[in-house]
Design a protein around this motif. Structure first.
Motif, PDB file in Angstrom:
ATOM      1  N   LEU A  12       0.817  -1.211   0.000  1.00 58.18           N
ATOM      2  CA  LEU A  12       0.000   0.000   0.000  1.00 58.18           C
ATOM      3  C   LEU A  12       0.855   1.266   0.000  1.00 58.18           C
ATOM      4  N   GLY A  25      -8.439  14.238 -10.360  1.00 60.67           N
ATOM      5  CA  GLY A  25      -9.745  14.219  -9.696  1.00 60.67           C
ATOM      6  C   GLY A  25      -9.671  13.623  -8.307  1.00 60.67           C
ATOM      7  N   ASP A  26      -8.763  12.659  -8.145  1.00 62.39           N
ATOM      8  CA  ASP A  26      -8.597  12.035  -6.830  1.00 62.39           C
ATOM      9  C   ASP A  26      -8.051  13.039  -5.824  1.00 62.39           C
ATOM     10  N   TRP A  27      -7.033  13.803  -6.285  1.00 61.47           N
ATOM     11  CA  TRP A  27      -6.468  14.830  -5.389  1.00 61.47           C
ATOM     12  C   TRP A  27      -7.555  15.800  -4.956  1.00 61.47           C
ATOM     13  N   VAL A  29     -10.779  15.290  -4.799  1.00 59.61           N
ATOM     14  CA  VAL A  29     -11.692  14.630  -3.851  1.00 59.61           C
ATOM     15  C   VAL A  29     -11.053  14.518  -2.471  1.00 59.61           C
ATOM     16  N   LEU A  30      -9.771  14.127  -2.441  1.00 62.44           N
ATOM     17  CA  LEU A  30      -9.099  13.937  -1.150  1.00 62.44           C
ATOM     18  C   LEU A  30      -8.966  15.255  -0.392  1.00 62.44           C
ATOM     19  N   VAL A  37     -14.024  17.375   6.459  1.00 61.51           N
ATOM     20  CA  VAL A  37     -13.794  16.890   7.823  1.00 61.51           C
ATOM     21  C   VAL A  37     -13.467  18.069   8.747  1.00 61.51           C
TER      22      VAL A  37
ATOM     23  N   VAL B 111      -9.736   5.543  -6.525  1.00 63.65           N
ATOM     24  CA  VAL B 111      -9.429   6.152  -5.231  1.00 63.65           C
ATOM     25  C   VAL B 111     -10.412   7.295  -4.942  1.00 63.65           C
ATOM     26  N   GLY B 112     -10.549   8.209  -5.897  1.00 62.73           N
ATOM     27  CA  GLY B 112     -11.473   9.330  -5.711  1.00 62.73           C
ATOM     28  C   GLY B 112     -12.918   8.864  -5.643  1.00 62.73           C
ATOM     29  N   VAL B 115     -13.583   7.371  -2.183  1.00 61.77           N
ATOM     30  CA  VAL B 115     -13.713   8.352  -1.103  1.00 61.77           C
ATOM     31  C   VAL B 115     -15.060   9.061  -1.194  1.00 61.77           C
ATOM     32  N   LEU B 116     -15.442   9.451  -2.419  1.00 59.58           N
ATOM     33  CA  LEU B 116     -16.741  10.113  -2.587  1.00 59.58           C
ATOM     34  C   LEU B 116     -17.889   9.197  -2.163  1.00 59.58           C
ATOM     35  N   PHE B 119     -18.149   8.956   1.601  1.00 57.67           N
ATOM     36  CA  PHE B 119     -18.804  10.135   2.194  1.00 57.67           C
ATOM     37  C   PHE B 119     -20.320  10.082   1.978  1.00 57.67           C
ATOM     38  N   TRP B 151     -13.177   9.018   5.046  1.00 53.29           N
ATOM     39  CA  TRP B 151     -12.051   9.491   4.232  1.00 53.29           C
ATOM     40  C   TRP B 151     -10.961   8.422   4.189  1.00 53.29           C
ATOM     41  N   LEU B 155     -10.157   5.895   1.065  1.00 52.88           N
ATOM     42  CA  LEU B 155      -8.811   5.964   0.468  1.00 52.88           C
ATOM     43  C   LEU B 155      -8.193   4.572   0.378  1.00 52.88           C
ATOM     44  N   VAL B 156      -8.232   3.847   1.511  1.00 54.61           N
ATOM     45  CA  VAL B 156      -7.607   2.524   1.542  1.00 54.61           C
ATOM     46  C   VAL B 156      -8.300   1.575   0.557  1.00 54.61           C
TER      47      VAL B 156
END
Lengths: 140, 174
Positions: A12, A25-27, A29-30, A37, B111-112, B115-116, B119, B151, B155-156
């Motif tokens: 991982l 897009g992942d960045w 979203v993260l 949060v 990954v994105g 996460v979405l 949520f 989150w 991600l994981v």
């Protein structure tokens, strides 16, 4: 589990460092997720608990318990005379009090849950209570 | 005596197999102790994410639906409040998959998406608890914990799913 590719190398940690794994897009979203949060933490943990009701007491008895949504003014009589209280725009204050030191008057507006102004000589107090926990914060 | 035969297609078999895989992950997870009540990594969603990429939204919805219903029968939570929460979470996650799954893998990887979806999952569950199960109780006070868990878990799971895709290479990237 031996045959499952996710449990074999690269692990991982290496996967995260794999440049092409995480897309633009992942960045987005993260980062937005972290912001969300953060907003939730400030709103629900660090944030001021919003007041819901005004509680006026006189000599230990509840004189008035009203929602903050409607403006009002109240005259409460105590041993020394009249204490004048007003509620305007979800905030409350002691306008006039016969007490000698005027502590509760100088306290000014209160609006957050748990806040209170106490006119001890005239035995009048005002307190803002929240939505969920309406415990007696004066005696708490 | 009439023998009734239900013809099953290869698609049905695949959906059943994938749902079985998702359910076994769900079951595995249910047997693990959780540090905070209600917080789970949602490993079964790795399967849903992979199915989305490889077979599309309809198959993902089938696998997810079967996972929720058959999984609840297995765990004995069918038609309990937990089952309702499970349905709400799965439905809102699928809605996110439907929306975000359209974007190219070049712009957003699993990954994105993961996460979405995580949520959306926890958001829907908190909404159901807040408006229907426990009205008047401020369940949102615990939302930062659940959002953080979503989150991290998203991600994981997303990284695991994406890694799997790359290793197995059933689907060309981008």
């Amino acid at each position: 589990m031996k045959g499952l590719p996710i449990f074999s190398k690269p692990g991982l940690t290496q996967a995260l460092h794999h440049a092409r794994l995480i897309r633009p897009g992942d960045w987005l979203v993260l980062v937005l997720g972290l912001v969300a949060v953060g907003v939730l933490i400030t709103r629900f943990w660090l944030g001021e608990r919003q007041g819901e009701r005004l509680l006026i007491r006189q000599g230990g008895a509840v004189f008035l318990n009203a929602p903050l949504t409607r403006d009002l003014s109240a005259d409460v009589s105590g041993p020394l005379g009249m204490t004048h209280i007003e509620l305007v725009g979800r905030r409350a204050r002691v306008l006039r009090d016969p007490g000698p030191r005027q502590l509760c008057v100088h306290q000014g507006w209160i609006s957050r849950a748990g806040e209170a102004a106490i006119c001890l000589p005239n035995q009048v107090s005002i307190e803002i209570t929240g939505a969920s926990r309406q415990y007696d914060s004066l005696n708490y | 005596m009439t023998v009734l035969t239900i013809e099953s297609t290869a698609d049905d078999h695949r959906i059943a197999q994938l749902a079985a895989l998702a359910i076994s992950l769900m079951w595995l997870e249910a047997s693990l102790p959780s540090p905070i009540p209600g917080v789970k990594p949602g490993l079964a969603n790795i399967v849903i994410l992979l199915v989305l990429r490889q077979y599309g939204l309809a198959t993902a919805a089938w696998v997810s639906g079967l996972r929720v219903i058959a999984g609840s029968l297995l765990l004995g939570s069918f038609l309990t409040p937990g089952f309702v929460l499970s349905c709400a979470g799965a439905a809102s996650s699928l809605a996110v998959l439907a929306l975000v799954g359209r974007f190219s893998a070049r712009w957003i990887s699993l990954v994105g998406v993961s996460v979405l979806a995580a949520f959306a999952h926890i958001g829907a569950q908190l909404a159901v608890v807040s408006w229907w199960m426990m009205p008047g109780v401020n369940v949102w006070a615990s939302s930062p914990i659940f959002a953080t868990a979503a989150w991290l878990g998203g991600l994981v799971n997303g990284v695991l799913a994406e890694q799997w895709l790359r290793k197995v290479k059933h689907v060309p990237t981008a």
